[in-house]
Design an enzyme around this catalytic site. Structure first.
Site, mmCIF file in Angstrom:
data_model
loop_
_atom_site.group_PDB
_atom_site.id
_atom_site.type_symbol
_atom_site.label_atom_id
_atom_site.label_comp_id
_atom_site.label_asym_id
_atom_site.label_seq_id
_atom_site.Cartn_x
_atom_site.Cartn_y
_atom_site.Cartn_z
ATOM 1 N N ASP A 154 41.987 14.032 61.068
ATOM 2 C CA ASP A 154 42.524 13.780 62.406
ATOM 3 C C ASP A 154 41.449 14.189 63.413
ATOM 4 O O ASP A 154 41.308 15.374 63.734
ATOM 5 C CB ASP A 154 43.780 14.617 62.659
ATOM 6 C CG ASP A 154 44.951 14.191 61.803
ATOM 7 O OD1 ASP A 154 45.327 13.017 61.869
ATOM 8 O OD2 ASP A 154 45.501 15.042 61.079
ATOM 9 N N ARG A 162 39.182 18.206 64.411
ATOM 10 C CA ARG A 162 38.932 19.226 63.390
ATOM 11 C C ARG A 162 37.465 19.633 63.330
ATOM 12 O O ARG A 162 37.151 20.810 63.111
ATOM 13 C CB ARG A 162 39.369 18.717 62.003
ATOM 14 C CG ARG A 162 40.732 18.064 61.955
ATOM 15 C CD ARG A 162 41.855 18.949 62.435
ATOM 16 N NE ARG A 162 43.143 18.274 62.289
ATOM 17 C CZ ARG A 162 44.275 18.708 62.812
ATOM 18 N NH1 ARG A 162 44.292 19.821 63.533
ATOM 19 N NH2 ARG A 162 45.400 18.049 62.633
ATOM 20 N N ARG A 227 47.205 13.837 74.510
ATOM 21 C CA ARG A 227 46.591 13.161 73.359
ATOM 22 C C ARG A 227 46.629 11.648 73.559
ATOM 23 O O ARG A 227 45.821 10.922 72.975
ATOM 24 C CB ARG A 227 47.329 13.522 72.072
ATOM 25 C CG ARG A 227 47.215 14.969 71.657
ATOM 26 C CD ARG A 227 48.204 15.323 70.560
ATOM 27 N NE ARG A 227 47.954 14.575 69.332
ATOM 28 C CZ ARG A 227 48.799 14.534 68.308
ATOM 29 N NH1 ARG A 227 49.980 15.161 68.375
ATOM 30 N NH2 ARG A 227 48.491 13.852 67.225
ATOM 31 N N LYS A 257 48.661 5.411 65.745
ATOM 32 C CA LYS A 257 49.805 6.280 65.470
ATOM 33 C C LYS A 257 50.460 6.659 66.799
ATOM 34 O O LYS A 257 49.805 6.583 67.848
ATOM 35 C CB LYS A 257 49.358 7.522 64.688
ATOM 36 C CG LYS A 257 48.336 8.415 65.428
ATOM 37 C CD LYS A 257 47.864 9.559 64.557
ATOM 38 C CE LYS A 257 46.982 10.507 65.336
ATOM 39 N NZ LYS A 257 46.449 11.593 64.501
ATOM 40 N N HIS A 258 51.739 6.982 66.839
ATOM 41 C CA HIS A 258 52.713 7.191 65.780
ATOM 42 C C HIS A 258 53.818 6.162 65.978
ATOM 43 O O HIS A 258 54.711 6.388 66.803
ATOM 44 C CB HIS A 258 53.280 8.593 65.828
ATOM 45 C CG HIS A 258 52.237 9.690 65.890
ATOM 46 N ND1 HIS A 258 51.556 10.045 67.054
ATOM 47 C CD2 HIS A 258 51.756 10.518 64.918
ATOM 48 C CE1 HIS A 258 50.722 11.035 66.797
ATOM 49 N NE2 HIS A 258 50.817 11.353 65.516
ATOM 50 N N HIS A 270 57.301 18.163 63.658
ATOM 51 C CA HIS A 270 56.765 19.174 62.754
ATOM 52 C C HIS A 270 57.849 20.194 62.407
ATOM 53 O O HIS A 270 57.827 20.787 61.322
ATOM 54 C CB HIS A 270 55.586 19.916 63.392
ATOM 55 C CG HIS A 270 54.352 19.089 63.530
ATOM 56 N ND1 HIS A 270 54.127 18.253 64.597
ATOM 57 C CD2 HIS A 270 53.268 18.960 62.722
ATOM 58 C CE1 HIS A 270 52.961 17.652 64.452
ATOM 59 N NE2 HIS A 270 52.415 18.062 63.321
ATOM 60 N N ASP A 342 53.575 9.651 58.541
ATOM 61 C CA ASP A 342 53.047 10.910 59.044
ATOM 62 C C ASP A 342 53.249 11.926 57.918
ATOM 63 O O ASP A 342 53.882 11.633 56.899
ATOM 64 C CB ASP A 342 53.794 11.315 60.314
ATOM 65 C CG ASP A 342 52.976 12.233 61.209
ATOM 66 O OD1 ASP A 342 51.998 12.827 60.725
ATOM 67 O OD2 ASP A 342 53.327 12.374 62.395
#
Length: 410
Positions: A154, A162, A227, A257-258, A270, A342
């Site tokens: 990601d 990352r 984002r 996404k998403h 999450h 996901d």
């Protein structure tokens, strides 16, 4: 490391949304497959001493598919954390966001990879220590895989990055994609994709789970926010297309996404169940626009775990909904590429369905790739048993494996 350079105009505008950070590279200590290969004079014995099948003679997806066993086909459906092949860890430990991070591939992993020849791996910050270490990690994960793996990350730019957010890498950092969107120039999004794709490729990645195609329509959204490229669906659609173009110019693949849109939500999948109360027609007038306008250029589509209370009638989260994936995305919208869930370890799925049944439901819904189930072995065994019992047909399994092999450029 080679990074593709932007044109002067784009680079000038991007300065407003870029920060440069740097650090020192360090070498990972300890014995790994790479260490073993070096000690053996480059013989690469770490993986080769295990009964790893050689598929190198098969140059097309059709040829390779014909020679995969049922077990190998099912394993190809899964993209997992590398820690999930470390059976000394519990499923919960393997899913830890910051602890127990695999930074090198132990020799014993060659046998685990032979037993479970998964379709690919996804790396997170806890797997990333230094440039040299990361290149060795991605190389070794590829080396132990009989079929070349998807190597995913990601790397959206902004708070989800990352590599760029690792202090030991000297990489450009974007404030966020909302800042890129506010420039109003898709060339800046293309430049962002080009920069990100360039450095990802140099570290051995093949697929970036980006860009975010959500429309940030809810100011109380705690998951998407900046984002996304913004709150205007048409602007977001153009930025998404341009970002993908930038990725593709480097050879990197992307993923929108998403689906069908996580922008108008307050909760976090999450943690648990999250509902979207818009009808399908309402979604088509806003949240779906960046997806619909980019289905012809994206390499894959990631489906969210949001539950559409008015747009679907089966009661499942979108990621488990045949009505939404097979009926809407593949049927009505005509998308025939790779669809993935996901992360199936997320609370909205794991708390309500469990690893095994969630994996089967997700596959039946129309997903090809099953991303990061909480308990990988339970999920793998459940899908395998569903095929053996006829709940999932071999024809359906072969369709998904073929899409995945083509994503890997077979």
């Amino acid at each position: 490391m080679k990074i593709h350079v932007l044109g002067c105009a784009a680079a000038g505008v991007l300065t407003a949304v870029l920060m440069l950070t740097g650090g020192c590279a360090t070498t990972a200590a300890g014995k790994s497959i790479s260490d073993k290969a070096a000690a053996d004079g480059g013989a690469q014995k770490g993986a080769e001493t295990v009964v790893k099948k050689d598929f190198s003679a098969y140059k097309t997806a059709e040829q390779l598919l014909e020679h995969l066993t049922l077990e190998e086909k099912v394993a190809q459906l899964f993209v997992i954390r590398p820690e999930q092949l470390d059976f000394s860890l519990t499923p919960a430990q393997s899913q830890e966001m910051y602890k127990d991070g695999l930074k090198k591939v132990p020799e014993r992993f060659a046998q685990a990879a032979a037993d479970y020849p998964v379709g690919g791996f996804i790396l997170f910050g806890k797997n990333i220590e230094s440039p040299e270490q990361l290149r060795a990690l991605t190389s070794d994960l590829a080396r132990i895989s009989a079929v070349p793996p998807v190597m995913a990350v990601d790397e959206e730019g902004g708070r989800v990055a990352r590599l760029a957010r690792s202090e030991r890498f000297f990489l450009p950092q974007f404030k966020n994609m909302a800042a890129v969107g506010r420039t109003g120039d898709p060339e800046n999004a293309r430049g962002a994709g080009q920069i990100i794709g360039g450095y990802l490729l140099s570290y051995g990645f093949t697929v970036d789970f980006a860009p975010v195609a959500d429309v940030n329509t809810n100011p109380e959204n705690i998951v998407i926010g900046n984002r996304a490229f913004g709150s205007d669906p048409e602007v977001a659609a153009g930025m998404v297309r341009a970002f993908l173009s930038g990725l593709h110019s480097t050879g990197m693949k992307g993923c929108i996404k998403h689906f069908p849109g996580h922008g108008d939500t307050k909760g976090d999948t999450h943690a648990d169940y999250v509902a979207v109360d818009k009808s399908w027609d309402e979604l088509k007038r806003c949240e779906l626009i960046p997806f619909v306008k980019n289905l012809d250029v994206t390499d894959c589509v990631m489906v969210a775990h949001v539950t559409l209370t008015k747009a679907a009638h089966d009661g499942y989260p979108a990621s488990l909904s045949r009505e939404l994936i097979t009926g809407r995305l593949r049927g009505e919208l005509g998308y025939d590429g790779v669809v993935l869930t996901d992360a199936l370890a997320m609370g909205a799925i794991e708390k309500n369905y469990g690893s095994g049944e969630a994996a089967v439901l997700a596959f039946e819904a129309g997903n090809d790739i099953l991303l990061m189930p909480m308990d990988f072995v339970a999920a793998y065994n459940a899908v395998l048993e569903a095929v053996r019992r006829g709940r999932i047909s071999m024809r359906r399994l072969d369709q998904s494996v073929m899409r995945i092999l083509r994503l890997k450029d077979f």
